[in-house]
Design a protein around this motif. Structure first.
Motif, PDB file in Angstrom:
ATOM      1  N   ALA A 299       0.861  -1.191   0.000  1.00 43.78           N
ATOM      2  CA  ALA A 299       0.000   0.000   0.000  1.00 43.78           C
ATOM      3  C   ALA A 299       0.891   1.234   0.000  1.00 43.78           C
ATOM      4  N   GLN A 300       0.631   2.135  -0.963  1.00 46.25           N
ATOM      5  CA  GLN A 300       1.472   3.324  -1.126  1.00 46.25           C
ATOM      6  C   GLN A 300       0.604   4.578  -1.098  1.00 46.25           C
ATOM      7  N   PRO A 301       1.187   5.711  -0.718  1.00 40.84           N
ATOM      8  CA  PRO A 301       0.442   6.961  -0.871  1.00 40.84           C
ATOM      9  C   PRO A 301       0.038   7.117  -2.342  1.00 40.84           C
ATOM     10  N   ARG A 302      -1.090   7.791  -2.611  1.00 46.82           N
ATOM     11  CA  ARG A 302      -1.655   7.876  -3.958  1.00 46.82           C
ATOM     12  C   ARG A 302      -0.621   8.280  -5.017  1.00 46.82           C
ATOM     13  N   ALA A 303       0.170   9.320  -4.729  1.00 48.21           N
ATOM     14  CA  ALA A 303       1.120   9.830  -5.728  1.00 48.21           C
ATOM     15  C   ALA A 303       2.167   8.761  -6.056  1.00 48.21           C
ATOM     16  N   GLU A 304       2.620   8.071  -5.014  1.00 49.60           N
ATOM     17  CA  GLU A 304       3.624   7.023  -5.211  1.00 49.60           C
ATOM     18  C   GLU A 304       3.033   5.861  -6.013  1.00 49.60           C
ATOM     19  N   PHE A 305       1.774   5.545  -5.718  1.00 48.63           N
ATOM     20  CA  PHE A 305       1.091   4.469  -6.453  1.00 48.63           C
ATOM     21  C   PHE A 305       0.955   4.845  -7.927  1.00 48.63           C
ATOM     22  N   ASP A 306       0.551   6.092  -8.199  1.00 51.43           N
ATOM     23  CA  ASP A 306       0.414   6.537  -9.589  1.00 51.43           C
ATOM     24  C   ASP A 306       1.749   6.459 -10.327  1.00 51.43           C
ATOM     25  N   ALA A 307       2.820   6.804  -9.614  1.00 51.33           N
ATOM     26  CA  ALA A 307       4.149   6.732 -10.236  1.00 51.33           C
ATOM     27  C   ALA A 307       4.500   5.278 -10.536  1.00 51.33           C
ATOM     28  N   TRP A 308       4.148   4.381  -9.631  1.00 56.30           N
ATOM     29  CA  TRP A 308       4.411   2.954  -9.843  1.00 56.30           C
ATOM     30  C   TRP A 308       3.645   2.469 -11.080  1.00 56.30           C
ATOM     31  N   VAL A 309       2.370   2.869 -11.198  1.00 60.13           N
ATOM     32  CA  VAL A 309       1.565   2.469 -12.359  1.00 60.13           C
ATOM     33  C   VAL A 309       2.222   2.979 -13.644  1.00 60.13           C
ATOM     34  N   ALA A 310       2.663   4.230 -13.618  1.00 65.13           N
ATOM     35  CA  ALA A 310       3.300   4.800 -14.817  1.00 65.13           C
ATOM     36  C   ALA A 310       4.549   3.994 -15.183  1.00 65.13           C
ATOM     37  N   ASP A 311       5.309   3.600 -14.175  1.00 61.80           N
ATOM     38  CA  ASP A 311       6.503   2.769 -14.411  1.00 61.80           C
ATOM     39  C   ASP A 311       6.126   1.445 -15.053  1.00 61.80           C
ATOM     40  N   GLN A 312       5.077   0.806 -14.500  1.00 63.02           N
ATOM     41  CA  GLN A 312       4.675  -0.510 -14.986  1.00 63.02           C
ATOM     42  C   GLN A 312       4.136  -0.428 -16.415  1.00 63.02           C
ATOM     43  N   LEU A 313       3.603   0.743 -16.781  1.00 61.64           N
ATOM     44  CA  LEU A 313       3.041   0.904 -18.124  1.00 61.64           C
ATOM     45  C   LEU A 313       4.108   1.200 -19.171  1.00 61.64           C
ATOM     46  N   ALA A 314       5.338   1.456 -18.720  1.00 57.79           N
ATOM     47  CA  ALA A 314       6.425   1.727 -19.666  1.00 57.79           C
ATOM     48  C   ALA A 314       6.966   0.399 -20.167  1.00 57.79           C
ATOM     49  N   PHE A 315       6.755   0.101 -21.449  1.00 58.92           N
ATOM     50  CA  PHE A 315       7.240  -1.150 -22.039  1.00 58.92           C
ATOM     51  C   PHE A 315       8.193  -0.832 -23.175  1.00 58.92           C
ATOM     52  N   PRO A 316       9.212  -1.662 -23.359  1.00 54.24           N
ATOM     53  CA  PRO A 316       9.623  -2.667 -22.399  1.00 54.24           C
ATOM     54  C   PRO A 316      10.381  -2.013 -21.246  1.00 54.24           C
ATOM     55  N   ALA A 317      10.427  -2.710 -20.126  1.00 54.58           N
ATOM     56  CA  ALA A 317      11.190  -2.196 -18.993  1.00 54.58           C
ATOM     57  C   ALA A 317      12.663  -2.191 -19.383  1.00 54.58           C
ATOM     58  N   LYS A 318      13.336  -1.142 -19.025  1.00 52.26           N
ATOM     59  CA  LYS A 318      14.757  -1.074 -19.383  1.00 52.26           C
ATOM     60  C   LYS A 318      15.570  -0.731 -18.147  1.00 52.26           C
ATOM     61  N   GLY A 319      16.618  -1.500 -17.953  1.00 50.09           N
ATOM     62  CA  GLY A 319      17.512  -1.250 -16.832  1.00 50.09           C
ATOM     63  C   GLY A 319      18.341  -0.002 -17.068  1.00 50.09           C
ATOM     64  N   ALA A 320      19.110   0.377 -16.060  1.00 45.99           N
ATOM     65  CA  ALA A 320      19.900   1.600 -16.126  1.00 45.99           C
ATOM     66  C   ALA A 320      20.924   1.530 -17.249  1.00 45.99           C
ATOM     67  N   SER A 321      21.608   0.389 -17.366  1.00 39.55           N
ATOM     68  CA  SER A 321      22.654   0.319 -18.388  1.00 39.55           C
ATOM     69  C   SER A 321      22.527  -0.981 -19.173  1.00 39.55           C
ATOM     70  N   PRO A 322      21.784  -0.928 -20.294  1.00 36.25           N
ATOM     71  CA  PRO A 322      21.660  -2.133 -21.106  1.00 36.25           C
ATOM     72  C   PRO A 322      23.045  -2.538 -21.642  1.00 36.25           C
ATOM     73  N   SER A 323      23.598  -3.595 -21.077  1.00 38.88           N
ATOM     74  CA  SER A 323      24.960  -3.982 -21.447  1.00 38.88           C
ATOM     75  C   SER A 323      24.903  -5.141 -22.435  1.00 38.88           C
ATOM     76  N   GLN A 324      26.081  -5.576 -22.826  1.00 38.07           N
ATOM     77  CA  GLN A 324      26.158  -6.667 -23.782  1.00 38.07           C
ATOM     78  C   GLN A 324      25.594  -7.959 -23.184  1.00 38.07           C
ATOM     79  N   VAL A 325      25.908  -8.162 -21.884  1.00 36.31           N
ATOM     80  CA  VAL A 325      25.460  -9.398 -21.248  1.00 36.31           C
ATOM     81  C   VAL A 325      23.927  -9.394 -21.131  1.00 36.31           C
ATOM     82  N   VAL A 326      23.346  -8.215 -20.922  1.00 39.22           N
ATOM     83  CA  VAL A 326      21.885  -8.117 -20.846  1.00 39.22           C
ATOM     84  C   VAL A 326      21.279  -8.445 -22.211  1.00 39.22           C
ATOM     85  N   ALA A 327      21.876  -7.908 -23.264  1.00 39.45           N
ATOM     86  CA  ALA A 327      21.376  -8.171 -24.617  1.00 39.45           C
ATOM     87  C   ALA A 327      21.484  -9.653 -24.932  1.00 39.45           C
ATOM     88  N   SER A 328      22.575 -10.277 -24.519  1.00 38.96           N
ATOM     89  CA  SER A 328      22.714 -11.705 -24.804  1.00 38.96           C
ATOM     90  C   SER A 328      21.724 -12.499 -23.949  1.00 38.96           C
TER      91      SER A 328
END
Ligand code: CUA
Length: 321
Positions: free
Chosen positions: A206-235
Motif C-alpha cells: 500500500a502506497q500513498p496515492r502519488a507514489e502508487f500513480d508513479a508505480w503504475v506509470a513505471d509498470q506501463l512503460a514497455f519494455p522495462a529497461k535497466g539503467a545500463s543495457p549492457s552486452q550481457v543483458v542483450a545476450s
C-alpha cells in the motif's frame, strides 16, 4: 504483533478491523466459557462426595438436590450471550460485505497452481499491465478484487486487510481490501490446492496515492529497461527469447508465453516463486538452475543452460526494473 504477518487479530484497514474485533470478542467469550465450566467442574468434584455410610447417595437422582436449577441458571446466562454473539457476527458480515464508498480501482486476480496473476485494467485497453505475486494499491482507498482460478480451488486472503474469499474455477468471486496507511502486508492462499499450497504467498504494497500513480506509470512503460543495457543483458534477452519465452511474457518484447507469470518489470518485485525466496541475482540463479529443489512440483522445469547463458538470463531479468 507486527512480527506476525499473518495474524488476523490485528487489522490494518476497514475491511479487516470489524473482523479482528469480532475475533477478539468471540475468543474472549470462549475462554470465559472454558474457565467457568472448568471451575464449576472442579468445584462439583470437590464439593460433596457420596458417603459410604449412605448407599443411596451413590444412586443418581435419588437425592433431593437434583441440580435441575443449575440448568435454568446455565440457560439464562448462555442464551443471551449466544444471541448477542450471533447478532454481532451477522452485523460484522454485513459491514464488511461492501466498502463505504465505491472502489475506483478494480484488480483482476487469477489464482494458478501456485502463484497469483494480477491484472490492472483501465478504461483504455492499451493501458493494462499484468504482474505477479505483488499487488500494489493506493493507501486509504478501497480496492475491489475480482477473483478467478485457472485450475483448482484456491482462497485469497490478506489477514490484516480483509477476510478470506474462495477462488473457484468457472466462478467469478469478488472481495475488497483497504489499507488505512502505507505498508506491506502478506497474503496467502488459504485453501489447500496441491503440493505447493504453502508456497502460494503474495504481498500487498500500500502506497500513498502519488507514489502508487508513479508505480503504475513505471509498470506501463514497455519494455522495462535497466539503467545500463549492457552486452550481457542483450545476450540474456536472446537466450530468454529462445529458451524461456514459450512460457513467459515480457511485456513490450516478442516473449509472449502465458503458462508462467508475466516477467515485465520483473526486478521491481521483491520475491520469487510466490513469496518463496527473495528476488535477487543469487536466488534467481539457483531458481533457474533447479526450480524443483526450491519448490517441488512447480510447473517450471529446469531448463538446461550453460553457466554463461544462465548468468546472462539473470542479468537480463534483473535489468527489467
Ligand atoms: Cu492455492 Cu492453496
Amino acid at each position: 504483533m507486527t512480527g506476525w504477518p499473518l495474524s488476523y487479530l490485528q487489522s490494518a484497514g476497514p475491511a479487516a478491523s470489524p473482523v479482528a474485533r469480532l475475533a477478539w470478542g468471540l475468543g474472549s467469550v470462549s475462554v470465559a466459557v472454558v474457565l467457568i465450566v472448568g471451575v464449576g467442574l472442579i468445584a462439583a468434584i470437590w464439593r460433596r462426595r457420596p458417603s459410604a455410610d449412605d448407599p443411596m447417595s451413590l444412586v443418581p437422582g435419588a437425592s433431593s438436590a437434583s441440580g435441575i436449577g443449575w440448568i435454568y441458571v446455565g440457560l439464562a446466562i448462555s442464551v443471551p450471550v449466544l444471541a448477542i454473539c450471533t447478532i454481532w457476527t451477522l452485523a460484522v458480515l454485513g459491514k464488511v460485505m461492501h466498502p463505504a464508498s465505491a472502489p475506483h480501482l478494480r484488480l483482476q486476480v487469477t489464482a494458478h497452481q501456485w502463484w497469483w496473476e494480477v491484472r490492472y485494467p483501465t478504461s483504455n485497453s492499451q493501458q493494462t499491465f499484468t504482474t505477479a505475486n505483488e499487488i500494489h494499491i493506493p493507501a486509504g482507498e478501497p480496492v475491489e478484487i475480482v477473483l478467478n482460478s485457472a485450475d483448482v480451488i484456491h482462497s485469497f486472503w490478506v489477514p490484516k486487510l480483509g477476510g478470506k474469499m474462495d477462488v473457484i474455477p468457472g466462478i467469478t468471486n469478488r472481495t475488497w481490501i483497504e489499507a488505512s496507511d502505507p505498508g506491506r502486508f502478506r497474503g496467502q492462499c488459504a485453501e489447500f490446492c496441491g503440493a505447493q499450497h504453502a508456497h502460494m504467498a503474495f504481498y500487498v504494497v500500500a502506497q500513498p496515492r502519488a507514489e502508487f500513480d508513479a508505480w503504475v506509470a513505471d509498470q506501463l512503460a514497455f519494455p522495462a529497461k535497466g539503467a545500463s543495457p549492457s552486452q550481457v543483458v542483450a545476450s540474456g534477452e536472446r537466450v530468454f527469447s529462445a529458451r524461456c519465452a514459450a512460457c513467459h511474457t515480457v511485456s513490450g518484447t516478442p516473449a509472449g508465453g502465458i503458462v508462467g507469470p508475466n516477467l515485465g518489470h520483473f526486478a521491481s518485485r521483491s520475491t520469487l516463486a510466490a513469496g518463496s525466496i527473495p528476488n535477487d541475482a543469487d536466488h534467481l540463479r539457483k531458481w533457474i538452475a533447479d526450480p524443483q529443489a526450491i519448490k517441488p512440483g512447480v510447473r517450471m522445469p529446469a531448463v538446461p543452460l550453460t553457466t554463461a547463458d544462465r548468468d546472462a538470463v539473470v542479468a537480463y531479468l534483473e535489468s527489467l526494473t
